[in-house]
Design a protein around this motif. Sequence first.
Motif, PDB file in Angstrom:
ATOM      1  N   LYS A 101      93.333  47.691  25.286  1.00  0.00           N
ATOM      2  CA  LYS A 101      94.354  48.668  24.899  1.00  0.00           C
ATOM      3  C   LYS A 101      95.112  49.178  26.127  1.00  0.00           C
ATOM      4  O   LYS A 101      96.333  49.365  26.082  1.00  0.00           O
ATOM      5  N   ILE A 102      94.387  49.413  27.228  1.00  0.00           N
ATOM      6  CA  ILE A 102      95.040  49.886  28.454  1.00  0.00           C
ATOM      7  C   ILE A 102      96.093  48.896  28.927  1.00  0.00           C
ATOM      8  O   ILE A 102      97.219  49.273  29.257  1.00  0.00           O
ATOM      9  N   ALA A 104      97.544  46.431  27.169  1.00  0.00           N
ATOM     10  CA  ALA A 104      98.605  46.282  26.169  1.00  0.00           C
ATOM     11  C   ALA A 104      99.585  47.454  26.225  1.00  0.00           C
ATOM     12  O   ALA A 104     100.807  47.266  26.265  1.00  0.00           O
ATOM     13  N   ASP A 105      99.060  48.672  26.263  1.00  0.00           N
ATOM     14  CA  ASP A 105      99.923  49.849  26.295  1.00  0.00           C
ATOM     15  C   ASP A 105     100.711  49.919  27.600  1.00  0.00           C
ATOM     16  O   ASP A 105     101.889  50.300  27.611  1.00  0.00           O
ATOM     17  N   GLY A 106     100.054  49.565  28.704  1.00  0.00           N
ATOM     18  CA  GLY A 106     100.715  49.658  30.004  1.00  0.00           C
ATOM     19  C   GLY A 106     101.901  48.740  30.140  1.00  0.00           C
ATOM     20  O   GLY A 106     102.865  49.049  30.849  1.00  0.00           O
ATOM     21  N   ARG A 138     103.557  47.450  27.386  1.00  0.00           N
ATOM     22  CA  ARG A 138     104.359  47.503  26.165  1.00  0.00           C
ATOM     23  C   ARG A 138     104.301  46.196  25.369  1.00  0.00           C
ATOM     24  O   ARG A 138     105.311  45.666  24.916  1.00  0.00           O
ATOM     25  N   SER A 187     101.616  44.022  22.379  1.00  0.00           N
ATOM     26  CA  SER A 187     100.536  44.253  21.432  1.00  0.00           C
ATOM     27  C   SER A 187      99.230  43.722  21.997  1.00  0.00           C
ATOM     28  O   SER A 187      99.220  42.807  22.831  1.00  0.00           O
ATOM     29  N   GLU A 188      98.111  44.294  21.537  1.00  0.00           N
ATOM     30  CA  GLU A 188      96.807  43.810  21.987  1.00  0.00           C
ATOM     31  C   GLU A 188      96.592  42.352  21.606  1.00  0.00           C
ATOM     32  O   GLU A 188      95.927  41.601  22.316  1.00  0.00           O
ATOM     33  N   GLN A 226      98.232  53.102  33.600  1.00  0.00           N
ATOM     34  CA  GLN A 226      97.748  54.118  32.662  1.00  0.00           C
ATOM     35  C   GLN A 226      98.560  55.413  32.729  1.00  0.00           C
ATOM     36  O   GLN A 226      98.625  56.151  31.749  1.00  0.00           O
ATOM     37  N   ASP A 236     104.791  56.514  31.799  1.00  0.00           N
ATOM     38  CA  ASP A 236     105.316  57.291  30.673  1.00  0.00           C
ATOM     39  C   ASP A 236     106.464  56.570  29.967  1.00  0.00           C
ATOM     40  O   ASP A 236     106.328  56.130  28.840  1.00  0.00           O
TER      41      ASP A 236
END
Length: 753
Positions: A158-159, A161-163, A165, A167-168, A228, A231
């Motif tokens: 998740k880290i 993927a989110d970092g 932008r 998908s996992e 992480q 923003d």
Amino acid sequence: MKKSVYFLVFLFPVLLLLGCNSGESNNPALTQNTDSTKDLAIKGYVVDGYVKDAVVCIDRNYDTTCNASEALSATSSSGYFSLPTTKVLANELLLLGAYNGTDTATQRAFDGHMRRVVNAQTYQSDQAYIISPMTDLVATAFLDSSSKSLDILQVASKIVADGYRISEAMINGNPMADVALFAVGQDIQQTKSILEQATLKTYGSTLTTTAKKQLQTNIKKAILLQIQKNDDRIFVESGLVATLEDLIGVNINDDIATFIEVQLKNVREAIYAFNEGQRTVAQLEAFQRALETEVDKVRDMIDLHASGIPLPPFALEIDITVDIDDNTTVPDDNTTVPVDSNYASYDISGVMADGYISGANIYVDKNSNEALDSGENFVSTSVDGVFSFSDLNLSKNSFYPIVGSGGVDTATNKAFERVYRSVLATAETSVIEGRVLSPLSDMVATLFFRSSSKDSAAYTSATSLIAQKFGVDQSVVVSDPMKSKKLFINSLGLEAIKTVLERLVSSKKTLTLYGKEQIKEALLEQILASSYADFNPSRVLTTVDIRSGMVLDSEDKAFATDMIENIKTTLDALYMDTTIIEELYPRLQKLLTDALEERIGEMQYQDLNVTAQKVSYSIYNKTDAIYDPLSCSTEGEYTKRLVSLSDEAIAIEDSTNGIIIGFDSQPATGVEAIEIYYPSLGVSKQQERVVVFKDNYYFSYDKAWIDTQKSVYLRSPRREDSVSESYDCYRIKLDQEFGINAEFQKVYRYTDL
């Protein structure tokens, strides 16, 4: 340029994930007490661009190294790998590691490692597992956790993927088949490249392989920590250098740090500007080549600055255009390699034997660093322990370690968990045959590679000394132990003693491959001090005590001393027994191994109770009989069998091969069946019968059998005077015109209890 306060603020949310590792990585699944296992044959691709000639393995102990004992594969020209089938725990989280190789998109050496964590529970045999920069970041976070659980793996995914932008689900995809994933991969790789160059110049010296690997890992951790706190943008360059400084404990020059931040932003913008529309593999490869050329300019300026030349106060212009119809392909590497007269091409063959080791990985350690590196080809042994290499490019008149590990010992059907070495001497001849990897060859190799000269004289000295200490002739000390009784008994005893020592140490602490090597060194040290026949078990234990860094109590030492002496006494007696012949070696090894497992498992001293009677057990009566491994069994070409039932006088016939078997009168109640074992006829039958009588039963065969010079085996009913399952078996050579003249040779064979 150090910003520790700022660093600690954003480090706090991930303390549970990163930085909690106590030091040595290990696989928690391997310590669980479970019998639930499954077989995995993992295949897939290593992708930055596709990476060829990389070494890929299942890193079972999470030490970020492909040990020779682990399942190994080399990637093809398309980055493809296929690992041998490996038995794993059903709930195990497996670490795939890919090391070094050449990136086919750029034709540059891939200097580093990428990894991926695979969940054995969700393994699918038809899935291609991708190892990429994204999976490597996930693995970095996973490995830095103390628990290394499935929950941690999901958080790490998740880290990342989110970092970035994405998908996992995309993380495990192929960057050369998805332009968005390609952009993320290039972002990671080029960032690592620039940071590594700057940090190496800051250190101001060449790092060891281990230190460089640790630096590369810290750079990945810095990237993880940085993404992480992101923003509204893909990345915040201004904090990255400070994050890395805190991880490595070294300040990077302020000028270089400022320069890096500007250039990283510029490179990243060029990457994501390219991330539009559909792209072919050729276009992605062309972009990667052009991008790395631009990054080289950044790296060169960092180098020049280290020599005193000021850095430019501006960002380099990066303008990369790849036309949508560009069909650029990776150029074939058909460059002619200049002939070096000091090297030659060699064909090498041999065998690995404790019992014969099937499925072991064998490689020639060209740089003698005790590791399988990119460019060092490996092969697997056959079911008979045989291996062969073709066209290995090696230096003439040189000495190399040839290393074997992994696989299954065919004598015991147990996983082989040690490493054997042998000394490979090259010469003018291009064919080297009969190399043996065995317990004694390993002792010779250990002595030889300790020597300062490592030449012919050192090899002669090593073989002579080991032969003397084990009481064998120098000419056979590195021969196949399964072909020599003296070598076999010595090898069996040596390995059994290692087992006792290893189990003793492992009962107190985790025993690594390095720990096993230390035990072997301690054993060799004491054998050299006296001999294998006369060495002092107590001194071996003291040496193991010191090398392993722990204190063995008196009860442990007493147990080990008694067991070692019992092993030697038992094997000495078996060596003197003339009924122990070559065919019995695998059985003897299995009996001794099983007995050791039972005694050591209970950590209680008992006599091994391995006797010649146990070793030579046969379900066939052996009185006045000779040994025949094909005796009354469907082995080799003897795949046919007829059975006459005990309650019938009716003959049983194989009309195809012209064989009949039966009783000549109604058998008595309780008389067991008779059986005949035979091969296919292989010639046209003459339809003339020869009848052979034995007691109140008979068999008949076609006269055409006479011309084949075949034999058959006849198993009689159980002997009346036997209290065990003992049978008579006879071998009859079918070369008689009349059955009355047939000669019966009583035979027997060995079987497992």
